[in-house]
Scaffold this motif. Structure first.
Motif, PDB file in Angstrom:
ATOM      1  N   ALA A  12       1.953   6.608  -6.954  1.00 43.10           N
ATOM      2  CA  ALA A  12       0.907   7.529  -7.404  1.00 43.10           C
ATOM      3  C   ALA A  12       1.356   8.982  -7.216  1.00 43.10           C
ATOM      4  O   ALA A  12       1.126   9.827  -8.088  1.00 43.10           O
ATOM      5  CB  ALA A  12      -0.388   7.269  -6.644  1.00 43.10           C
ATOM      6  N   ARG A  13       2.006   9.265  -6.082  1.00 42.95           N
ATOM      7  CA  ARG A  13       2.505  10.628  -5.840  1.00 42.95           C
ATOM      8  C   ARG A  13       3.532  11.030  -6.903  1.00 42.95           C
ATOM      9  O   ARG A  13       3.517  12.158  -7.410  1.00 42.95           O
ATOM     10  CB  ARG A  13       3.123  10.732  -4.451  1.00 42.95           C
TER      11      ARG A  13
ATOM     12  N   LYS B 221       3.235  15.074 -13.652  1.00 48.28           N
ATOM     13  CA  LYS B 221       2.220  15.853 -14.365  1.00 48.28           C
ATOM     14  C   LYS B 221       2.116  17.270 -13.799  1.00 48.28           C
ATOM     15  O   LYS B 221       1.162  17.978 -14.067  1.00 48.28           O
ATOM     16  CB  LYS B 221       0.868  15.144 -14.282  1.00 48.28           C
ATOM     17  N   LYS B 222       3.113  17.646 -12.973  1.00 45.24           N
ATOM     18  CA  LYS B 222       3.165  18.978 -12.367  1.00 45.24           C
ATOM     19  C   LYS B 222       1.978  19.230 -11.432  1.00 45.24           C
ATOM     20  O   LYS B 222       1.475  20.351 -11.321  1.00 45.24           O
ATOM     21  CB  LYS B 222       3.229  20.070 -13.440  1.00 45.24           C
ATOM     22  N   ILE B 223       1.538  18.174 -10.757  1.00 40.81           N
ATOM     23  CA  ILE B 223       0.466  18.269  -9.758  1.00 40.81           C
ATOM     24  C   ILE B 223       1.071  17.911  -8.420  1.00 40.81           C
ATOM     25  O   ILE B 223       1.649  16.837  -8.265  1.00 40.81           O
ATOM     26  CB  ILE B 223      -0.688  17.304 -10.087  1.00 40.81           C
ATOM     27  N   GLU B 224       0.961  18.801  -7.438  1.00 40.49           N
ATOM     28  CA  GLU B 224       1.499  18.510  -6.117  1.00 40.49           C
ATOM     29  C   GLU B 224       0.504  17.620  -5.351  1.00 40.49           C
ATOM     30  O   GLU B 224      -0.644  18.004  -5.164  1.00 40.49           O
ATOM     31  CB  GLU B 224       1.748  19.807  -5.343  1.00 40.49           C
TER      32      GLU B 224
ATOM     33  N   ALA C 271       0.828  -1.212   0.000  1.00 41.69           N
ATOM     34  CA  ALA C 271       0.000   0.000   0.000  1.00 41.69           C
ATOM     35  C   ALA C 271       0.864   1.263   0.000  1.00 41.69           C
ATOM     36  O   ALA C 271       0.617   2.190  -0.775  1.00 41.69           O
ATOM     37  CB  ALA C 271      -0.948  -0.003   1.205  1.00 41.69           C
ATOM     38  N   SER C 272       1.883   1.281   0.839  1.00 43.20           N
ATOM     39  CA  SER C 272       2.772   2.452   0.892  1.00 43.20           C
ATOM     40  C   SER C 272       3.516   2.633  -0.420  1.00 43.20           C
ATOM     41  O   SER C 272       3.685   3.755  -0.907  1.00 43.20           O
ATOM     42  CB  SER C 272       3.782   2.304   2.036  1.00 43.20           C
ATOM     43  N   TRP C 273       3.963   1.531  -0.997  1.00 45.98           N
ATOM     44  CA  TRP C 273       4.696   1.591  -2.259  1.00 45.98           C
ATOM     45  C   TRP C 273       3.806   2.152  -3.374  1.00 45.98           C
ATOM     46  O   TRP C 273       4.223   3.012  -4.141  1.00 45.98           O
ATOM     47  CB  TRP C 273       5.215   0.200  -2.614  1.00 45.98           C
ATOM     48  N   LEU C 274       2.552   1.680  -3.430  1.00 47.28           N
ATOM     49  CA  LEU C 274       1.630   2.161  -4.463  1.00 47.28           C
ATOM     50  C   LEU C 274       1.289   3.635  -4.266  1.00 47.28           C
ATOM     51  O   LEU C 274       1.179   4.387  -5.238  1.00 47.28           O
ATOM     52  CB  LEU C 274       0.357   1.315  -4.484  1.00 47.28           C
ATOM     53  N   LYS C 275       1.122   4.059  -3.007  1.00 47.08           N
ATOM     54  CA  LYS C 275       0.831   5.469  -2.752  1.00 47.08           C
ATOM     55  C   LYS C 275       1.984   6.357  -3.218  1.00 47.08           C
ATOM     56  O   LYS C 275       1.759   7.405  -3.830  1.00 47.08           O
ATOM     57  CB  LYS C 275       0.547   5.710  -1.269  1.00 47.08           C
TER      58      LYS C 275
END
Length: 63
Positions: A50-51, A57-60, A43-47
């Motif tokens: 995703a970040r 994509k220049k999204i914080e 779960a931590s790895w996937l999060k």
């Protein structure tokens, strides 16, 4: 087959809502192995993955 669902309201004391996903068992085995190599839960790895995708994509990311 990939099925993703998300609960609308968090359960319990302000915890994040669950995010459920169905993936092929062989793919999950590979993902588990990579996460374990990095010393984190899947779960931590996937999060974090995703970040990183959001940052590309220049999204914080929030949270």
């Amino acid at each position: 087959m990939l099925i993703i669902s998300r609960e609308k309201k968090p359960k319990g004391g302000g915890q994040s809502p669950q995010f459920k996903m169905r993936i092929d068992p062989a793919l999950k085995e590979q993902l588990d192995a990579v996460a374990a190599e990095e010393g984190v839960s899947l779960a931590s790895w996937l999060k974090e993955l995703a970040r990183e995708a959001l940052r590309k994509k220049k999204i914080e990311p929030k949270g």
